[in-house]
Structures are given as C-alpha cells and as structure tokens.
Design a protein around this motif. Structure first.
Motif, short mmCIF file in Angstrom:
data_model
loop_
_atom_site.label_atom_id
_atom_site.label_comp_id
_atom_site.label_asym_id
_atom_site.label_seq_id
_atom_site.Cartn_x
_atom_site.Cartn_y
_atom_site.Cartn_z
N SER A 86 -25.51 -33.05 -12.84
CA SER A 86 -25.75 -34.28 -13.59
C SER A 86 -24.90 -35.42 -13.06
O SER A 86 -25.37 -36.56 -12.93
CB SER A 86 -25.45 -34.04 -15.08
OG SER A 86 -26.26 -33.02 -15.60
N GLU A 101 -23.75 -29.03 -31.71
CA GLU A 101 -24.29 -29.22 -30.38
C GLU A 101 -24.97 -27.95 -29.86
O GLU A 101 -25.90 -28.02 -29.05
CB GLU A 101 -23.19 -29.66 -29.42
CG GLU A 101 -22.77 -31.11 -29.60
CD GLU A 101 -21.93 -31.59 -28.43
OE1 GLU A 101 -21.26 -30.75 -27.81
OE2 GLU A 101 -21.96 -32.79 -28.15
N GLN A 151 -32.04 -33.69 -19.86
CA GLN A 151 -31.48 -32.98 -21.01
C GLN A 151 -29.99 -32.77 -20.81
O GLN A 151 -29.58 -31.93 -20.01
CB GLN A 151 -32.18 -31.62 -21.19
CG GLN A 151 -33.66 -31.75 -21.49
CD GLN A 151 -34.34 -30.40 -21.62
OE1 GLN A 151 -33.82 -29.40 -21.16
NE2 GLN A 151 -35.50 -30.37 -22.25
N ARG A 210 -28.36 -28.12 -31.21
CA ARG A 210 -29.09 -29.20 -30.55
C ARG A 210 -29.52 -28.79 -29.15
O ARG A 210 -30.62 -29.13 -28.70
CB ARG A 210 -28.20 -30.44 -30.49
CG ARG A 210 -28.90 -31.67 -29.93
CD ARG A 210 -28.06 -32.92 -30.11
NE ARG A 210 -28.73 -34.09 -29.58
CZ ARG A 210 -28.22 -35.32 -29.65
NH1 ARG A 210 -27.05 -35.52 -30.24
NH2 ARG A 210 -28.89 -36.35 -29.15
N ASP A 270 -18.85 -39.37 -17.74
CA ASP A 270 -18.25 -40.71 -17.65
C ASP A 270 -16.74 -40.63 -17.43
O ASP A 270 -16.16 -41.46 -16.72
CB ASP A 270 -18.55 -41.48 -18.93
CG ASP A 270 -20.04 -41.75 -19.09
OD1 ASP A 270 -20.76 -41.74 -18.08
OD2 ASP A 270 -20.48 -41.93 -20.25
N LEU A 277 -26.21 -33.10 -23.32
CA LEU A 277 -25.64 -33.35 -24.63
C LEU A 277 -24.69 -34.54 -24.59
O LEU A 277 -24.16 -34.89 -23.52
CB LEU A 277 -24.90 -32.10 -25.11
CG LEU A 277 -25.78 -30.86 -25.33
CD1 LEU A 277 -24.91 -29.65 -25.64
CD2 LEU A 277 -26.79 -31.08 -26.43
N PRO A 278 -24.44 -35.16 -25.75
CA PRO A 278 -23.54 -36.32 -25.75
C PRO A 278 -22.14 -36.00 -25.27
O PRO A 278 -21.52 -36.79 -24.55
CB PRO A 278 -23.56 -36.75 -27.22
CG PRO A 278 -24.85 -36.23 -27.77
CD PRO A 278 -25.12 -34.96 -27.04
N SER A 279 -21.61 -34.85 -25.67
CA SER A 279 -20.25 -34.50 -25.22
C SER A 279 -20.20 -34.31 -23.72
O SER A 279 -19.23 -34.69 -23.05
CB SER A 279 -19.78 -33.25 -25.93
OG SER A 279 -20.60 -32.13 -25.60
N ARG A 280 -21.26 -33.71 -23.13
CA ARG A 280 -21.29 -33.53 -21.69
C ARG A 280 -21.47 -34.87 -20.97
O ARG A 280 -20.90 -35.10 -19.90
CB ARG A 280 -22.41 -32.57 -21.32
CG ARG A 280 -22.25 -31.16 -21.88
CD ARG A 280 -20.95 -30.56 -21.44
NE ARG A 280 -20.86 -29.15 -21.71
CZ ARG A 280 -19.97 -28.60 -22.51
NH1 ARG A 280 -19.10 -29.37 -23.17
NH2 ARG A 280 -19.92 -27.29 -22.69
N ALA A 281 -22.26 -35.77 -21.55
CA ALA A 281 -22.42 -37.10 -20.95
C ALA A 281 -21.10 -37.86 -20.97
O ALA A 281 -20.76 -38.57 -20.00
CB ALA A 281 -23.50 -37.87 -21.70
N ALA A 282 -20.34 -37.70 -22.05
CA ALA A 282 -19.03 -38.35 -22.11
C ALA A 282 -18.08 -37.77 -21.07
O ALA A 282 -17.27 -38.49 -20.49
CB ALA A 282 -18.45 -38.19 -23.52
N ASP A 325 -26.49 -38.83 -11.48
CA ASP A 325 -26.38 -40.07 -12.25
C ASP A 325 -25.44 -41.10 -11.63
O ASP A 325 -25.71 -42.29 -11.65
CB ASP A 325 -25.92 -39.73 -13.67
CG ASP A 325 -25.79 -40.97 -14.53
OD1 ASP A 325 -26.80 -41.67 -14.72
OD2 ASP A 325 -24.67 -41.25 -15.00
#
Length: 453
Positions: free
Chosen positions: A43, A160, A4, A163, A14, A6-11, A47
């Motif tokens: 995370s 978000e 789990q 979400r 990266d 969020l997209p902003s945290r995944a970005a 990852d």
C-alpha cells in the motif's frame, strides 16, 4: 492507495511517509506473522511518492544476494550493466555516473533472509548516496538492519477486525452471535486469522449434531461387539491348544516286550515246572539240533542276588566316572591359572589452551581479515603457516563443542574493499581453499564466548 485498507493502517502509512520526509531514509516495519506487514508495504509503495523509481523485492530462504542487487538496479536504471564482482553501492555509483536515475523507493519484504554485507550496503546507500533513496523493510524482529528506524505494527481492535471481515465477506453473522464474537476475540486482531473465517462451518445445527451423535454411538456399539467376539475366539483357540497338550489320548495297542522269564515268576515258589518256562520261551527262535533242548530253571535266590550285584556294579562304575571327571576338571583348573586384566577407565582428552588471541582483541572492530584455514590440530595449522610464509598470517583459537579450533587468517585490513583487493592477489593454492572475509568484531565475539566457557 489500494482499495481496501483500514483507517489505522492508512494512518501508519502516512506516519512512515512523514518519517521519510524528516530525513530517516531507512525504516523497518516490525510485527509478528500475519499482521499484514507485506500488504501495508505494498500500500505504501502504491500510494506514496509516485515520481520515484520503485522496486519491491520479496526475500525467501533461497534468494541469492546477486538476485536482490539485480532487481533493485533494474528497477532504478534503464537496462543497467551489472558487474557481479562489485557490491551494490559500487554498482549504483558507477551506473549513476553514466545515467542519473532520480530518487528511488525500495521495499524489501522479510529482511531476515538478507545477508549482513547486503544490509550494510543498503545502510551505506541510504546514508551517503548522491540520490534520494528511501528503503522500507519488513521483519518479524527489531534491529535486523543497522541504524534503521523500527516502527511496530499493532494488532487490530475488535471494531477494525469486524470491519476488515466485512470488506471480504458479504453476509456476516450479527454482532450478538456468540460463535462469531468468540472467533473475533480468539483471532486477537490478526488479519490472516480473521480472513480464514468459513461461515458454512460455523453454523449451529442441533438436529444435525444429534444425528451425528446417534450414529457415532451406534458405531461405538458395533466396535465393542466386534472386540468381544474377537476376544472370545482368541480365548477358545488358546483353550483348545491347552486341551490338546494335556489330554492327548494314549495308544491302546502298545506292544509288550517279551522277556525270557515273566516278572511274576520271580516272586513265585522255586517249584516252577519246566513246562511253564518252555511256554514262556516259545516265542524265541528255535535252537540248532546240536544244542541241548532242556532248560534249567534258576533258583529265585540266585536271580535276586545277580540283579543286586548288577545294580551295585553300575552304581560303582558311575561313581568312578564322576570322580575321574572331577579330578580332571580340578587338574585343568590348577594347570591354567586365571589372569584378570584390570579394566581401563575411559580417558577424555581435555581441550588445549587458547593461544594467539590477544592480537585480535587489540584490533579495531571495523577491520576485516581473510580466513584461510580452521582445524582442530595445532600441528596442521603450524605447518600450513610455515608452508605459506609468503603471506602474512595470524592465528587465533576458540572453543567449540568442547574442542579447540585453530583458525588461520591473513593480516588485518581497514575495510572490506581492501580485503577484497588482497584476496585477489593471494597465491593460487590459497585461493583454491575458498577463503572468505570475516569482520574483526565477529572474531572478538567468538574469542569472548570461548573465554567465558
């Protein structure tokens, strides 16, 4: 990657990996409390870079420096033998010469509890290590690690935020619910606040609220009635005490004092008979047989004159006594002259002048010294330096809380390692005082602050 995120945290994960690939080996993730810095660091550790040796260290106020060194080295090498007398970089180099560990990824959570020396050791390893070492730290304030790249984590948007809540709560209110929208808006994108949502306490039940209001008002009336009753009882008790004080009945059986002559007889005619006087004197005990039994009645004029003379004598005696007392008091006052001592005004000691600082101001900021003594009396500092003249010592003075402190240190050393070697050969008497290392830039800062005061 964790399940789990969020997209902003995944970005953002990266982006951190891209900065590491560009050659920035030391990165600090900065953000206020509750924004999910620790979760994001976990995370990233899960990852990214699966082939690296990974270590996650969570720092607290009670974490010791050696515990941090031990955890980092144990996660990087196999069964390492750690020397407590050596620093992190020195231990890493020695262990690397014995067995190559490969690239490492270290994550340090909440680095505000990290010591300055350990922060410098991390910077040194990230910059000049033989192996690739990526260090990711989290902090609430920027620039806690020297030469570190600060990446700020931003609060979540409203979309978000909802979400994120949908990931942890199955049944959320609709988007049109005013209570739910108010809660999301007041959370301001803070995940810790958003995840504290309690649906059972956010429902709006008007019937239950009206019953609570009714019971609350009923209890209020009970409390008011009880207060009124207690007030009335207190007033009655005070009133009763006052009545007992002013209306206490007098005793009716008071005994009358028998006198030789009745007061009314004084104002009667002088023809008072002997029989009346004998009746008045019948309450007195009988006289012996030899004493005469006849009682003569004194004339009224002689009685009044005797009473007047007695009163005048009493008044004259009282006046004489008061005059004698006043005369004695005046004599005592005259014989003991008053001596008034002047009131001493409080004196405040002024701080001594700051001396011995130009030598320290002329030195380089990267040099180190060993602090041996810090006292508020210059004589003690001078005696200390004279007693231990076998060691080259220096002295500077600073002003702290309105008092002058005299600080005695050793001579300057080019690096911390040289200072540690010099500390090992100090006399036993100086090493018992537990001297410690101090950087020249820190001393200059204290002297500059004292000069500003």
């Amino acid at each position: 990657m964790q399940s789990q995120i969020l997209p902003s945290r995944a970005a953002l994960v990266d982006r951190i990996a891209m900065q590491f690939d560009y050659g920035q080996n030391l990165i600090t993730l900065v953000g206020s409390s509750g924004l999910g810095k620790s979760y994001l660091a976990e995370s990233f550790l899960t990852d990214k870079y699966p082939d690296f040796n990974k270590a996650f260290v969570k720092l607290t106020a009670s974490t010791q420096e050696f515990d941090v060194v031990r955890q980092l080295l144990e996660h990087s090498f196999r069964s390492p033998l750690i020397d407590q007398k050596l620093s992190l970089s020195e231990n890493f180099m020695l262990l690397h010469d014995e067995q190559a560990c490969g690239p490492c990824l270290w994550v340090l959570d909440n680095v505000r509890h990290l010591t300055q020396e350990l922060a410098e050791q991390l910077q040194k390893l990230a910059k000049s290590s033989r192996e690739t070492i990526y260090i990711l730290a989290t902090a609430q304030q920027p620039q806690l690690l020297p030469e570190s790249l600060d990446i700020h984590i931003e609060p979540l948007s409203v979309l978000e935020s909802k979400r994120l809540m949908s990931m942890f709560y199955k049944d959320l209110p609709p988007d049109e619910d005013p209570i739910f929208n108010t809660f999301v808006a007041e959370a301001r994108g803070n995940p810790s606040v958003l995840l504290s949502w309690q649906p059972q306490q956010q429902s709006l039940n008007l019937r239950e609220q009206s019953s609570k209001v009714g019971s609350k008002s009923q209890w209020q009336w009970y409390v008011i009635a009880l207060c009124l009753i207690l007030t009335a009882l207190m007033v009655a008790l005070v009133y009763k005490q006052e009545l007992k004080r002013y209306w206490t009945p007098t005793q009716g059986n008071e005994e009358t004092v028998a006198t030789a002559i009745d007061a009314q007889a004084v104002f009667e005619a002088p023809t008072t008979t002997v029989e009346k006087v004998e009746i008045e004197n019948s309450v007195q005990p009988e006289l012996p047989a030899e004493a005469p039994t006849q009682v003569e009645t004194a004339p009224v004029g002689s009685i009044l004159s005797a009473l007047t003379e007695t009163k005048e004598d009493t008044t004259n005696n009282n006046n004489t006594l008061s005059e004698q007392a006043n005369a004695a008091e005046e004599a005592n006052v005259d014989s003991t002259p008053a001596t008034l001592s002047p009131v001493k005004e409080p004196q405040y000691a002024e701080p001594e002048a700051l001396t011995g600082n130009p030598w320290y101001l002329s030195r380089s900021d990267d040099e180190w010294v060993i602090q041996l003594l810090a006292v508020t009396e210059s004589e003690i500092a001078a005696g200390f330096m004279a007693e231990h003249n076998e060691v080259v010592t220096q002295q500077f003075t600073v002003l702290r809380n309105g008092r002058t402190w005299f600080v005695v240190t050793t001579d300057a050393y080019e690096s911390l390692a040289s200072a540690k070697q010099a500390k090992a050969v100090l006399p036993e008497a100086l090493r018992k005082g537990q001297p410690f290392f101090k950087r020249m830039s820190k001393i200059k800062q204290e002297i500059t602050q004292s000069l500003g005061n």
